[in-house]
Design a protein around this motif. Structure first.
Motif, PDB file in Angstrom:
ATOM      1  N   PRO A 106       0.849  -1.217  -0.059  1.00  0.00           N
ATOM      2  CA  PRO A 106      -0.107   0.175  -0.025  1.00  0.00           C
ATOM      3  C   PRO A 106       0.854   1.119  -0.125  1.00  0.00           C
ATOM      4  O   PRO A 106       0.471   2.206  -0.576  1.00  0.00           O
ATOM      5  CB  PRO A 106      -0.646  -0.131   1.343  1.00  0.00           C
ATOM      6  CG  PRO A 106      -0.790  -1.535   1.839  1.00  0.00           C
ATOM      7  CD  PRO A 106       0.519  -2.002   1.093  1.00  0.00           C
ATOM      8  N   ASP A 135       1.805   1.768  -3.463  1.00  0.00           N
ATOM      9  CA  ASP A 135       0.671   2.398  -4.189  1.00  0.00           C
ATOM     10  C   ASP A 135       0.655   3.526  -4.098  1.00  0.00           C
ATOM     11  O   ASP A 135       0.555   4.688  -5.076  1.00  0.00           O
ATOM     12  CB  ASP A 135      -0.423   1.618  -3.807  1.00  0.00           C
ATOM     13  CG  ASP A 135      -0.698   0.246  -4.471  1.00  0.00           C
ATOM     14  OD1 ASP A 135       0.116  -0.171  -5.217  1.00  0.00           O
ATOM     15  OD2 ASP A 135      -1.561  -0.353  -3.866  1.00  0.00           O
ATOM     16  N   ALA A 136       0.807   4.165  -2.650  1.00  0.00           N
ATOM     17  CA  ALA A 136       0.508   5.677  -2.328  1.00  0.00           C
ATOM     18  C   ALA A 136       1.548   6.453  -2.828  1.00  0.00           C
ATOM     19  O   ALA A 136       1.381   7.672  -3.362  1.00  0.00           O
ATOM     20  CB  ALA A 136       0.148   6.021  -1.019  1.00  0.00           C
ATOM     21  N   LEU A 180       3.242   4.470  -7.205  1.00  0.00           N
ATOM     22  CA  LEU A 180       2.472   3.995  -8.128  1.00  0.00           C
ATOM     23  C   LEU A 180       1.484   5.078  -8.604  1.00  0.00           C
ATOM     24  O   LEU A 180       1.391   5.611  -9.744  1.00  0.00           O
ATOM     25  CB  LEU A 180       1.970   2.770  -7.904  1.00  0.00           C
ATOM     26  CG  LEU A 180       1.268   2.066  -9.139  1.00  0.00           C
ATOM     27  CD1 LEU A 180       2.146   2.029 -10.579  1.00  0.00           C
ATOM     28  CD2 LEU A 180       0.632   0.783  -8.932  1.00  0.00           C
ATOM     29  N   ALA A 181       0.720   5.744  -7.435  1.00  0.00           N
ATOM     30  CA  ALA A 181      -0.364   6.600  -7.808  1.00  0.00           C
ATOM     31  C   ALA A 181       0.363   7.802  -8.486  1.00  0.00           C
ATOM     32  O   ALA A 181      -0.273   8.311  -9.629  1.00  0.00           O
ATOM     33  CB  ALA A 181      -1.022   7.132  -6.754  1.00  0.00           C
ATOM     34  N   ILE A 237       1.262   6.891 -12.120  1.00  0.00           N
ATOM     35  CA  ILE A 237      -0.055   6.838 -12.943  1.00  0.00           C
ATOM     36  C   ILE A 237      -0.558   8.315 -13.468  1.00  0.00           C
ATOM     37  O   ILE A 237      -0.674   8.603 -14.339  1.00  0.00           O
ATOM     38  CB  ILE A 237      -1.356   5.931 -12.165  1.00  0.00           C
ATOM     39  CG1 ILE A 237      -0.572   4.422 -12.237  1.00  0.00           C
ATOM     40  CG2 ILE A 237      -2.586   6.187 -13.081  1.00  0.00           C
ATOM     41  CD1 ILE A 237      -1.661   3.716 -11.525  1.00  0.00           C
TER      42      ILE A 237
END
Ligand code: SF4
Lengths: 484, 372
Positions: free
Chosen positions: A229, A232-233, A236-237, A240
């Motif tokens: 997570p 992701d935060a 990756l976010a 993206i």
């Protein structure tokens, strides 16, 4: 597959591991087949989604991993493009094994062609298997034509992924392995089985001893399919949002590369063990199953149903239970350390032969039978009644019967597999001084045809596809199902 | 012992750290480890376990991906859009009810301190009036007695009422694929829903109504297959309710747990002006160690303090580390050294340990034989 059975021997090994700070062996041979050039497959999925792929690292050579990335994970079309790329790697790998076959004769059925070798997929963990199955589910009903066309390799890939995912649940099958599960079948770590699902942590225990780094996602990112997570935060976010395919690709590579190295380390560890005696036979069944699947596709069978019908489900359950029982017996016969579990509970015993009566006979006249007697001295707590029928890993075709057990001395008589003459065939009766093991654990694997019965086998395991076709024929709705 | 009553002592345990209502995880975990005194006290006092774990240097491994959060929010708003139109459609189908139109109350719109009283009043009115048209209560604030103490539950659920019958509706964003969902996720949702059913039943009972007006069938709303379309399923939580009730009664009451502890014991993080904890870490760790934990690997998915307690179990060489199955297999031999001593024969079995000692010695003999 599943959590390796917990027994006192395994528990003791875990305690020892915890105390010594290093994993302990719980098997002396390898119980899975390991082919050269297995397809290592590490899929990642987008968090919060059921089966939205993010990336995969895969390949059959450790220095040539392929990285496939969904360059804009929220874009549905790109998911299918990714699936097509995946098909471009996996389908040729699978096809490699279709050409070379052997003809197998069967009692009461037509002979069939069996692949001489079969593909093998290795994923990091059980969640990787489940995700593979879901990927299969989300792609196998697609169509290359109609309102939402996908590349035509996508539905075919879906059928194979479904097949591998389902076959992974078949006890003793090696077509698709989860690294943590296989390692956990051979080594006991000093942590709980829950924590063993972390590949880095389990490998740490087996090789160098536990380390907190294994749980630090910055050092060892999770082996997927779920991503960290924090990654992701923080990584990756923003990647993206930046819209840069390159940034996304590099971010995902950073998460996959460490696991790629771990996967090959796991394979090396397993390869370091000699294969158990029954492994080849189970792999033969895998080859048969694989050929059956390939044939059903070639014959134009529809994709696997969404769900098994009641009858098929019951039959499958019964088949899995039989396979499980057979697998357990085979493992015990192949591996003294597994057999030790049964010695501990009194269902098996081992010791030294101290006396034999090779020409002992029973009955008179025409019913006179040769029944060699063997007396074994054992330290094991024997809990078998007189008359119990026994088998022995030292002479697999042989049958015996317990005559008496008392004060550490057990007398058995050999009832099968010592020849038909007046005296036993040479080698059939153990010599004084030989170490032997007998057990009430038996399976008809000794003489059974090593082929699945076609009628009783669903097409997923190599049987005929007909009854399945009736249960569900995928329609347009399946093909257009949303993948959002 | 001073003259402080239980509430005062609990307030002292929590100290200046603001109390935390139970979130979804805490609620689902309430019944997970009922024998743990440490958690019972911290939960009872409303102490912030997550903040404590972070301050101790053992942050809980429960991060949530922004993608998962977004997905969850999108799905929930989809289900609740247009006054819960989609939810109503599903309820109509699922419960076979002629629901024409319903009122929608979002209790969250009321100030926090009033929420519970407001929930009570609304539920009381609904339970009284069987002729009432259907009503959906969003974000009701419920309470539950845990270990003799009232805990506030902050549910992300909706309570649905029609004709005096209540259903708990839980919206989850894990997918149901071909009628099947991740069993662990369903089990967790069912456990959580059972807590709400029990809390709502308790409330009805307190108000003098029949608690069985709350159905044991909860409505679970999840996305279907790979799309965002919601599907509702009835889940019977009777089993979870029974387990929950049994474990809640088994949880010793907090006053008993407080009995042996010094009056000045506190888990206070001493938040400074900026809200950051200023309490010396060693002191906080000491305070926690005064309370008995009961670590099990399950804690790793249920309790914020898991890494702290696991570390403690490691230092103690507790066989709990290896999981319940191993623990059960060892039949009450709690320490690694003790079990290995019995296996090696270096230690004589205590009374009652003869059988497990015999098994361990045998197991040790067999392992040695096979590995040399
Ligand atoms: S993590 Fe610690 S405090 Fe939490 S339940 Fe487990 S033992 Fe108790």
């Amino acid at each position: 597959m599943g959590v390796p059975g917990v027994s006192l021997l395994t528990s003791l090994a875990r305690l020892r591991a915890l105390d010594e700070g290093i994993a302990q062996p719980i098997a002396t041979v390898r119980h899975c087949h390991l082919r050269d050039q297995p397809m290592v497959f590490i899929p990642l999925k987008l968090s919060g989604e059921a089966a939205a792929p993010l990336a995969a690292m895969l390949g059959t050579e450790r220095d040539r991993p392929r990285l496939l990335v969904v360059s804009q994970p929220r874009n549905r079309d790109l998911r299918f493009a990714w699936a097509a790329e995946l098909a471009g790697v996996l389908l040729p790998y699978i096809a490699r094994f279709l050409a070379d076959t052997e003809t197998v004769e069967r009692r009461g059925a037509d002979p069939y062609e069996r692949a001489l070798d079969a593909p093998q997929l290795i994923v990091p963990n059980a969640a990787g298997v489940a995700f593979t199955r879901l990927l299969g589910r989300s792609t196998r009903f697609r169509r290359a034509d109609g309102p939402y066309p996908v590349p035509d390799v996508v539905p075919l890939l879906g059928r194979w992924l479904t097949y591998f995912g389902e076959r992974a649940a078949y006890p003793g099958s090696s077509l698709m392995l989860a690294a943590t599960e296989e390692l956990g079948r051979h080594w006991a770590s000093g942590q709980s089985s829950l924590e063993d699902a972390n590949l880095a942590a389990l490998l740490g225990w087996i090789t160098e001893g536990p380390s907190d780094a294994a749980e630090d996602p910055l050092i060892w990112p999770p082996a997927g399919p779920a991503t960290d997570p924090g990654f992701d935060a923080e990584v990756l976010a923003p990647a993206i949002d930046s819209g840069s395919a390159e940034r996304i690709t590099e971010a995902l590579r950073s998460q996959l590369e460490p696991t790629w190295r771990l996967m090959w380390q796991a394979i090396d560890l397993l390869a370091g063990l000699e294969a158990g005696a029954s492994v080849a036979q189970r792999w033969e069944q895998d080859r048969g199953s694989f050929s059956g699947m390939a044939q059903s596709i070639a014959e134009g069978a529809p994709p696997q149903a969404r769900r098994d019908g009641a009858i098929a489900a019951a039959a499958k359950l019964a088949r899995m239970e039989r396979a499980q029982a057979g697998y357990e017996v085979q493992r015990a016969y192949d591996d003294p350390l597994i057999m030790a579990e049964y010695r501990l509970t009194g269902e098996a015993f081992a010791g030294e032969v101290i006396e034999t009566v090779p020409d002992n006979v029973e009955g008179e006249g025409r019913s006179r039978k040769l029944r060699p007697l063997v007396v074994i001295k054992t330290d094991d707590p024997v809990r078998l009644p007189p008359g119990a029928s026994l088998g022995t890993p030292q002479r697999r075709g042989q049958g015996a019967e317990l005559v008496s057990a008392d004060e550490g001395l057990v007398t058995v008589k050999i009832t099968k597999g010592m020849g038909r003459g007046k005296t036993p065939t040479p080698g059939a009766v153990p010599e004084v001084g030989e170490r032997v093991c007998y057990t009430s654990l038996t399976d008809d694997f000794q003489g059974s045809p090593n082929l699945p019965d076609a009628e009783a086998t669903p097409w997923t395991h190599g049987g005929p596809p007909q009854h399945h076709a009736a249960e569900h024929t995928p329609d347009d709705e399946d093909a257009q199902e949303e993948w959002s | 012992m001073s003259g402080m009553n239980t509430q005062q002592r609990l307030d002292a345990l929590r100290g200046a750290t603001p109390p935390r209502p139970h979130d979804a995880r805490a609620i689902a975990a309430l019944a997970a480890n009922p024998g743990c005194t440490r958690r019972a006290l911290m939960d009872g006092a409303g102490a912030d376990k997550d903040a404590a774990a972070r301050h101790l240097g053992f942050p809980a491994p429960f991060g949530q991906s922004p993608f998962a959060i977004t997905r969850g929010n999108v799905f929930e708003s989809l289900v609740k859009a247009d006054g819960c139109a989609e939810l109503l459609r599903m309820l109509r189908e699922l419960l076979g009810l002629p629901i024409a139109e319903v009122a929608y109350h979002d209790v969250e719109n009321v100030g926090a301190h009033l929420r519970h009283a407001h929930t009570r009043a609304l539920i009381d009115r609904a339970a009284r009036d069987a002729q009432d048209a259907g009503t959906l209560y969003d974000h009701p604030l419920l309470t539950l007695r845990i270990a003799g103490h009232t805990a506030y539950l902050e549910p992300d659920v909706v309570a649905f009422q029609l004709g005096g019958r209540f259903h708990i509706v839980e919206i989850k964003s894990f997918a149901v694929i071909d009628g099947q969902a991740d069993p662990a996720a369903v089990a967790a949702a069912a456990r959580q829903a059972a807590v709400y059913v029990l809390a709502l039943r308790t409330l009805l009972e307190e108000l003098g109504h029949d608690p069985l007006q709350v159905s044991h069938d909860v409505v679970l709303v999840c996305p279907e297959n790979f799309a965002n379309r919601p599907v509702a399923t009835l889940v019977d939580v009777r089993k979870q309710l029974a387990v929950l009730r049994r474990q809640l009664t088994r949880m010793t009451t907090l006053d008993r747990l407080l009995e042996g502890l010094p009056d000045d014991l506190t888990f206070d993080l001493l938040p400074g002006e900026d809200g950051r904890p200023t309490r010396p870490v060693a002191e906080l760790a000491d305070a926690l160690r005064r309370t008995t934990a009961r670590y099990a690997p399950d804690c790793l998915s249920t309790c914020d303090l898991c890494f702290f307690c696991r570390d403690e179990a490691r230092q103690e060489g507790a066989s709990d580390l290896l999981g319940r199955q191993v623990r059960d297999e060892l039949g009450g031999v709690g320490s690694v050294a003790e079990a290995l001593g019995l296996a090696d024969g270096a230690r004589d079995p205590a009374a009652g340990q003869e059988e497990i000692a015999r098994l361990l010695r045998n197991a040790e003999r067999l392992r040695r034989e096979c590995l040399t």
